[in-house]
Design a protein around this motif. Structure first.
Motif, PDB file in Angstrom:
ATOM      1  N   ASP A   1      11.533   2.747  -3.709  1.00  0.00           N
ATOM      2  CA  ASP A   1      11.523   1.461  -4.391  1.00  0.00           C
ATOM      3  C   ASP A   1      10.574   0.452  -3.758  1.00  0.00           C
ATOM      4  OD1 ASP A   1      12.932   1.187  -2.086  1.00  0.00           O
ATOM      5  OD2 ASP A   1      14.611   0.053  -2.947  1.00  0.00           O
ATOM      6  N   ILE A   2       9.899   0.847  -2.669  1.00  0.00           N
ATOM      7  CA  ILE A   2       8.916  -0.042  -2.053  1.00  0.00           C
ATOM      8  C   ILE A   2       7.616   0.037  -2.850  1.00  0.00           C
ATOM      9  CG2 ILE A   2       7.557  -0.488   0.024  1.00  0.00           C
ATOM     10  CD1 ILE A   2       9.827   0.560   1.658  1.00  0.00           C
ATOM     11  N   HIS A   3       6.987  -1.115  -3.083  1.00  0.00           N
ATOM     12  CA  HIS A   3       5.742  -1.146  -3.845  1.00  0.00           C
ATOM     13  C   HIS A   3       4.688  -0.331  -3.115  1.00  0.00           C
ATOM     14  CE1 HIS A   3       2.116  -2.804  -5.779  1.00  0.00           C
ATOM     15  NE2 HIS A   3       2.927  -3.044  -6.808  1.00  0.00           N
ATOM     16  N   ASP A   4       3.850   0.390  -3.876  1.00  0.00           N
ATOM     17  CA  ASP A   4       2.905   1.309  -3.242  1.00  0.00           C
ATOM     18  C   ASP A   4       1.878   0.597  -2.363  1.00  0.00           C
ATOM     19  OD1 ASP A   4       0.672   2.095  -6.038  1.00  0.00           O
ATOM     20  OD2 ASP A   4       1.203   0.200  -5.129  1.00  0.00           O
ATOM     21  N   ARG A   5       1.714  -0.709  -2.518  1.00  0.00           N
ATOM     22  CA  ARG A   5       0.780  -1.421  -1.657  1.00  0.00           C
ATOM     23  C   ARG A   5       1.268  -1.496  -0.212  1.00  0.00           C
ATOM     24  NH1 ARG A   5      -4.235  -1.254  -3.612  1.00  0.00           N
ATOM     25  NH2 ARG A   5      -4.181  -1.620  -5.854  1.00  0.00           N
ATOM     26  N   SER A   6       2.544  -1.194   0.021  1.00  0.00           N
ATOM     27  CA  SER A   6       3.039  -1.211   1.399  1.00  0.00           C
ATOM     28  C   SER A   6       2.356  -0.146   2.240  1.00  0.00           C
ATOM     29  CB  SER A   6       4.553  -1.006   1.420  1.00  0.00           C
ATOM     30  OG  SER A   6       4.887   0.245   0.843  1.00  0.00           O
ATOM     31  N   ILE A   7       1.879   0.937   1.582  1.00  0.00           N
ATOM     32  CA  ILE A   7       1.162   1.963   2.328  1.00  0.00           C
ATOM     33  C   ILE A   7      -0.166   1.414   2.822  1.00  0.00           C
ATOM     34  CG2 ILE A   7      -0.151   3.075   0.468  1.00  0.00           C
ATOM     35  CD1 ILE A   7       1.840   4.915   3.179  1.00  0.00           C
ATOM     36  N   ASP A   8      -0.731   0.431   2.095  1.00  0.00           N
ATOM     37  CA  ASP A   8      -1.982  -0.184   2.525  1.00  0.00           C
ATOM     38  C   ASP A   8      -1.803  -0.885   3.869  1.00  0.00           C
ATOM     39  OD1 ASP A   8      -2.873  -1.242  -0.855  1.00  0.00           O
ATOM     40  OD2 ASP A   8      -3.002   0.707   0.135  1.00  0.00           O
TER      41      ASP A   8
ATOM     42  N   PHE B   1     -12.909   6.580   9.849  1.00  0.00           N
ATOM     43  CA  PHE B   1     -12.108   7.788   9.717  1.00  0.00           C
ATOM     44  C   PHE B   1     -11.282   7.779   8.436  1.00  0.00           C
ATOM     45  CE2 PHE B   1     -11.796   8.035  14.628  1.00  0.00           C
ATOM     46  CZ  PHE B   1     -13.063   8.583  14.680  1.00  0.00           C
ATOM     47  N   ILE B   2     -10.691   6.655   8.114  1.00  0.00           N
ATOM     48  CA  ILE B   2      -9.811   6.556   6.949  1.00  0.00           C
ATOM     49  C   ILE B   2     -10.516   5.720   5.891  1.00  0.00           C
ATOM     50  CG2 ILE B   2      -7.535   5.924   6.105  1.00  0.00           C
ATOM     51  CD1 ILE B   2      -6.538   6.053   8.986  1.00  0.00           C
ATOM     52  N   ARG B   3     -10.984   6.364   4.862  1.00  0.00           N
ATOM     53  CA  ARG B   3     -11.755   5.684   3.827  1.00  0.00           C
ATOM     54  C   ARG B   3     -10.909   5.461   2.578  1.00  0.00           C
ATOM     55  NH1 ARG B   3     -17.580   8.903   4.309  1.00  0.00           N
ATOM     56  NH2 ARG B   3     -17.968   8.341   6.480  1.00  0.00           N
ATOM     57  N   THR B   4     -11.151   4.359   1.929  1.00  0.00           N
ATOM     58  CA  THR B   4     -10.408   4.002   0.728  1.00  0.00           C
ATOM     59  C   THR B   4     -10.997   4.693  -0.495  1.00  0.00           C
ATOM     60  OG1 THR B   4      -9.900   1.835   1.663  1.00  0.00           O
ATOM     61  CG2 THR B   4      -9.627   2.094  -0.719  1.00  0.00           C
ATOM     62  N   GLU B   5     -10.136   5.321  -1.292  1.00  0.00           N
ATOM     63  CA  GLU B   5     -10.511   5.852  -2.599  1.00  0.00           C
ATOM     64  C   GLU B   5     -10.023   4.824  -3.619  1.00  0.00           C
ATOM     65  OE1 GLU B   5     -12.719   8.757  -1.531  1.00  0.00           O
ATOM     66  OE2 GLU B   5     -12.026   9.005  -3.602  1.00  0.00           O
ATOM     67  N   ARG B   6     -10.922   3.991  -4.075  1.00  0.00           N
ATOM     68  CA  ARG B   6     -10.545   2.837  -4.893  1.00  0.00           C
ATOM     69  C   ARG B   6      -9.673   3.233  -6.096  1.00  0.00           C
ATOM     70  NH1 ARG B   6     -12.493  -2.135  -4.678  1.00  0.00           N
ATOM     71  NH2 ARG B   6     -14.233  -1.446  -3.364  1.00  0.00           N
ATOM     72  N   GLY B   7      -8.558   2.531  -6.231  1.00  0.00           N
ATOM     73  CA  GLY B   7      -7.653   2.775  -7.336  1.00  0.00           C
ATOM     74  C   GLY B   7      -6.813   4.028  -7.201  1.00  0.00           C
ATOM     75  N   PHE B   8      -6.912   4.725  -6.063  1.00  0.00           N
ATOM     76  CA  PHE B   8      -6.180   5.985  -5.912  1.00  0.00           C
ATOM     77  C   PHE B   8      -5.415   6.058  -4.597  1.00  0.00           C
ATOM     78  CE2 PHE B   8      -5.137  10.224  -6.962  1.00  0.00           C
ATOM     79  CZ  PHE B   8      -5.222  10.982  -5.808  1.00  0.00           C
ATOM     80  N   GLY B   9      -6.143   6.036  -3.473  1.00  0.00           N
ATOM     81  CA  GLY B   9      -5.479   6.180  -2.189  1.00  0.00           C
ATOM     82  C   GLY B   9      -6.468   6.216  -1.052  1.00  0.00           C
TER      83      GLY B   9
END
Length: 267
Positions: free
Chosen positions: A222-229, A248-256
């Motif tokens: 139930d936590i909003h997925d932006r919490s992973i950000d 090392f950790i690159r953003t895949e825009r709109g995905f993850g």
């Protein structure tokens, strides 16, 4: 159809593997067999086997029998390949030395007719496999993978995880859940930091959705997925202590996110 390898007539492999498609090193994970130590006294044979394994994206170091134990003591290996005929040393002697210090899987090979007693003794001393006869490098690689698959299946029980990952000079230990920087400094990780980094290291170069990472880190649905950000940002800062963590950790825009690093499993 098979061909003989130049410089060492008894080592050969199938030609259908010769033309692997090249990939960018930043996105291609190391071979699943991890870091390999090759103990081979004959220079031509050593070069041939090293070349074969390196062509298949294996991380491999070659040495003679006298140097084998020092290599084992100074760096981790997932597998050791030992020629049973190591000049003045017997491969069985090398195996005894290794078994006195490490449980790393060892495969012995003998480039000659089968010697049943030698093979039995080798297996009794702790070798995980013993190949006899002219060495087929395709078979050697297949047996190496099979040996490590058996070892990995043994880890599916509730026992604590062993090993970990090495990436761009960093090391993550499963047993201690400790992250060590390229300079040797220990970086403290929370439980969520560890599970997030482990999830990324399991699939280097593969874009992972936010939902996948939330499930991997066992966050509540139930936590909003932006919490992973927020978690990714915190982990980037910890890796950023080397001055290059954000890459090392690159953003895949709109995905993850995707881990853009060369990863090597430790056993």
């Amino acid at each position: 159809m098979r061909r003989k390898m130049e410089g060492c007539a008894m080592y050969h492999y199938a030609t259908q593997f010769d033309h692997a498609v090249p990939h960018s090193p930043a996105f291609v994970p190391s071979a699943r067999i991890g870091r390999v130590l090759l103990v081979e006294e004959v220079p031509d044979a050593r070069r041939s086997i090293l070349s074969y394994l390196q062509d298949r994206q294996c991380t491999v170091i070659g040495c003679g029998a006298m140097d084998a134990l020092r290599q084992i003591q100074h760096q981790p290996f997932s597998l050791v390949l030992v020629n049973a005929r190591c000049g003045t040393f017997s491969g069985l002697d090398v195996l005894r030395q290794i078994r006195g210090r490490s449980h790393v899987p060892v495969i012995l090979y003998r480039d000659g007719p089968p010697a049943d007693m030698e093979r039995i003794i080798g297996l009794e001393l702790g070798a995980d496999d013993f190949l006899c006869g002219p060495l087929d490098l395709d078979e050697l690689l297949a047996r190496a993978r099979a040996t490590l698959r058996r070892q990995q299946l043994g880890r599916l029980d509730p026992a604590p995880l062993q090993g970990g990952y090495r990436f761009e000079g960093w090391e993550l230990s499963h047993a201690s859940r400790r992250l060590t920087s390229p300079s040797g400094k220990v970086v403290e990780l929370t439980k969520s930091d560890y599970t997030l980094l482990n999830a990324l290291l399991e699939s280097p170069g593969r874009p992972l959705s936010r939902l996948h990472l939330m499930r991997a880190t066992r966050m509540h649905e139930d936590i909003h997925d932006r919490s992973i950000d927020v978690q990714v940002l915190r982990l980037r800062r910890k890796l950023g202590r080397s001055g290059a963590g954000d890459s090392f950790i690159r953003t895949e825009r709109g995905f993850g996110y995707v881990l853009a690093a060369r990863v090597e499993p430790l056993y």
